[in-house]
Enzyme design. Structure first.
Site, PDB file in Angstrom:
ATOM      1  N   GLU A 106      -2.761   2.762  -1.794  1.00 12.80           N
ATOM      2  CA  GLU A 106      -2.567   1.436  -2.124  1.00 12.80           C
ATOM      3  C   GLU A 106      -4.042   1.017  -2.602  1.00 12.80           C
ATOM      4  OE1 GLU A 106      -2.913  -3.044  -1.816  1.00 12.80           O
ATOM      5  OE2 GLU A 106      -4.137  -1.584  -0.456  1.00 12.80           O
ATOM      6  N   ASP A 108      -3.905   4.645   3.410  1.00 13.15           N
ATOM      7  CA  ASP A 108      -5.387   4.869   3.133  1.00 13.15           C
ATOM      8  C   ASP A 108      -6.295   3.524   3.366  1.00 13.15           C
ATOM      9  OD1 ASP A 108      -3.825   3.275   1.070  1.00 13.15           O
ATOM     10  OD2 ASP A 108      -5.388   3.689  -0.325  1.00 13.15           O
ATOM     11  N   ASP A 144      -6.295  -3.495   8.123  1.00  8.34           N
ATOM     12  CA  ASP A 144      -6.025  -3.358   6.712  1.00  8.34           C
ATOM     13  C   ASP A 144      -5.878  -1.692   6.469  1.00  8.34           C
ATOM     14  OD1 ASP A 144      -5.326  -3.150   4.053  1.00  8.34           O
ATOM     15  OD2 ASP A 144      -7.223  -3.898   3.294  1.00  8.34           O
ATOM     16  N   HIS A 169       0.307   0.586   4.151  1.00  3.69           N
ATOM     17  CA  HIS A 169      -0.403   1.784   3.782  1.00  3.69           C
ATOM     18  C   HIS A 169      -1.276   2.409   4.584  1.00  3.69           C
ATOM     19  CE1 HIS A 169      -4.218  -0.206   2.877  1.00  3.69           C
ATOM     20  NE2 HIS A 169      -3.629  -1.650   2.823  1.00  3.69           N
ATOM     21  N   GLU A 211       1.684  -6.277   3.898  1.00  6.05           N
ATOM     22  CA  GLU A 211       0.410  -7.024   3.824  1.00  6.05           C
ATOM     23  C   GLU A 211       0.347  -8.257   3.022  1.00  6.05           C
ATOM     24  OE1 GLU A 211      -2.965  -4.689   3.088  1.00  6.05           O
ATOM     25  OE2 GLU A 211      -2.108  -3.957   1.523  1.00  6.05           O
TER      26      GLU A 211
HETATM   27 ZN   LIG Z   1      -4.304  -3.346   2.415  1.00  8.48          ZN
END
Ligand SMILES: [Zn+2]
Length: 467
Positions: free
Chosen positions: A159, A95, A125, A93, A184
């Site tokens: 996400e 964002d 992340d 993702h 992830e």
């Molecule tokens: Zn994430």
């Protein structure tokens, strides 16, 4: 070992890449991506999607940008396979969660390089994963390898706020199908001086619940029993004291039996034990209770949460004046449910435990737990490919958080979580925390692992180039 010749070939291909150059390319791409602020809300993922789309087009990989609404962009890139096989989906993702610059060592959207790390919100992340997936996929194209199975890169918006405007939109509006999704979720972890691959095969389901206590307003100088604050405190106390369900999930048993115990003569007793446990719900509950309590006592909260339905009180609201008893009070609970439990039954259980008509329960949002088979062909190939690059213990687990994988599983596509890095406890604490960063060493390892995984899943032995 099955596939040993193919894996040997994959190893040779991975070793033949000029990693010094490719690593620099990935680092530059990641820094650029980190510098685009995609804090969600509001997200504004368009610029990030365009950057990746441009990166793919430089190497002749076709891509498209889809938008659920203006600025809420996801990017999809395709490398076609020679055969009519469902593609491997590489998911991530765009964002990120908010970051407070005053708490960080470097500005969170700087992509600073220092002490062997790339610093910035999203470094792990999930921009780190997106970059490793994108660069590895491009390498296949550049090496002139024609995969048998297609590869589909999907990096989505939204996400961190539930995925409605990203993964959910993509899965529901585009004709997405796949052999399996790599996303992830799980990761390689560093425990003391051991490194263990812990991909995840499933995840718990979040239930966000509002508990409202209604009482009688009044003057605080004359306390009474219908004070909604007291009603709420009592209700929460009863719920927190109760057992909302603990057990060894079937997925955990299947994974432990297959990956940790199988073929180990010394552990044959344990195998028989697990086979017996598998047949008894009672035994699963007893063991679940024992393990979750043990890990909780040892302050291993993440491990404890793998065997129990958990509950955190996250918001409490009540009152507006020092000397006034308000008429209502409410609390929000974040409950995470294991596979095999039903959220309606859980709410009913809480209602009975509280046993007070002045207290009501309202669902804010709920997602069912979701899981894929921990012992699938996909997972076996993940295990083989990773061990070709760096041999280590491989143990798939259930994730306690939730990811976009659930939208794909709902559509019948198996989905697995695996960040191809070895992360320490400290690394992991920076995700959604302060000073998020990824080591350059991990970027290189991630690229190698990802390349090996793609090659193993998407090519047959005779499609691999000889060296
Ligand atoms: Zn994430």
């Amino acid at each position: 070992m099955r596939n040993s010749r193919k894996l040997q070939k994959i190893k040779e291909i991975v070793n033949s890449v000029r990693w010094h150059e490719v690593k620099e390319e990935a680092i530059e791409l990641l820094r650029k991506l980190i510098r685009i602020d995609t804090t969600n809300p509001p997200g504004n993922e368009r610029e990030a999607a365009e950057l990746l789309s441009k990166y793919f087009s430089e190497y002749g990989v076709e891509s498209q940008i889809v938008e659920s609404e203006p600025q809420r962009s996801s990017v999809i890139a395709n490398l076609k396979g020679k055969k009519d096989l469902k593609p491997l989906i590489l998911l991530s993702h765009l964002d990120v969660v908010p970051a407070n610059p005053s708490e960080w060592r470097f500005p969170p959207f700087s992509g600073e390089i220092k002490d062997g790390y790339i610093w910035g919100r999203g470094a792990i992340d999930c921009k780190g994963l997106a970059v490793v997936e994108a660069v590895a996929m491009n390498l296949i194209k550049r090496a002139g390898i024609k995969p048998d199975r297609g590869i589909k890169f999907i990096s989505v918006a939204d996400e961190e706020m539930g995925g409605e405007k990203g993964a959910k939109y993509v899965v529901e509006n585009l004709d997405i199908d796949g052999f399996g999704v790599l996303n992830e979720g799980g990761t390689g972890v560093v425990l003391g001086n051991r490194k263990i691959y812990m991909p995840c095969f499933g995840e718990k389901g979040p239930l966000w619940l509002r508990i409202k206590a209604k009482g009688k307003p009044g003057h605080a100088s004359m306390p009474h029993k219908d004070n909604p604050n007291l009603i709420l405190i009592q209700a929460l106390y009863k719920i927190l004291k109760s057992d909302l369900g603990r057990k060894l999930s079937d997925g955990f048993i299947r994974s432990a039996k297959f990956y940790l115990i199988d073929n180990k003569k010394s552990l044959s007793g344990l195998k028989i034990f697990f086979s017996l446990v598998e047949k008894s719900d009672f035994a699963k509950e007893i063991l679940g209770k024992a393990l979750s309590s043990l890990f909780y006592m040892l302050n291993k909260n993440k491990l404890s949460a793998m065997f129990s339905n958990t509950l955190s009180v996250t918001i409490m609201k009540s009152g507006y004046k020092e000397n006034v008893i308000p008429e209502e009070a409410d609390a929000v609970l974040d409950i995470r449910i294991l596979p095999g439990y039903d959220h309606d039954e859980l709410i009913e259980k809480m209602r009975k435990i509280v046993d007070d008509p002045r207290v009501s329960f309202e669902i804010i949002s709920v997602y069912e737990p979701s899981q894929s088979d921990p012992v699938s062909d996909f997972m076996m190939m993940l295990k083989e490919a990773t061990s070709a690059v760096f041999p280590s213990t491989f143990f798939p687990i259930l994730a306690t958080g939730f990811t976009d994988s659930r939208f794909f599983r709902k559509k019948g596509i198996p989905a697995y979580g695996f960040l191809p890095f070895f992360l320490t406890d400290e690394d992991l604490s920076t995700m959604h925390g302060i000073d998020e960063r990824i080591s350059i060493e991990n970027i290189e390892l991630g690229l190698k692992l990802m390349l090996a995984i793609i090659l193993h899943i998407c090519t047959e032995e005779n499609s691999l180039p000889g060296l």
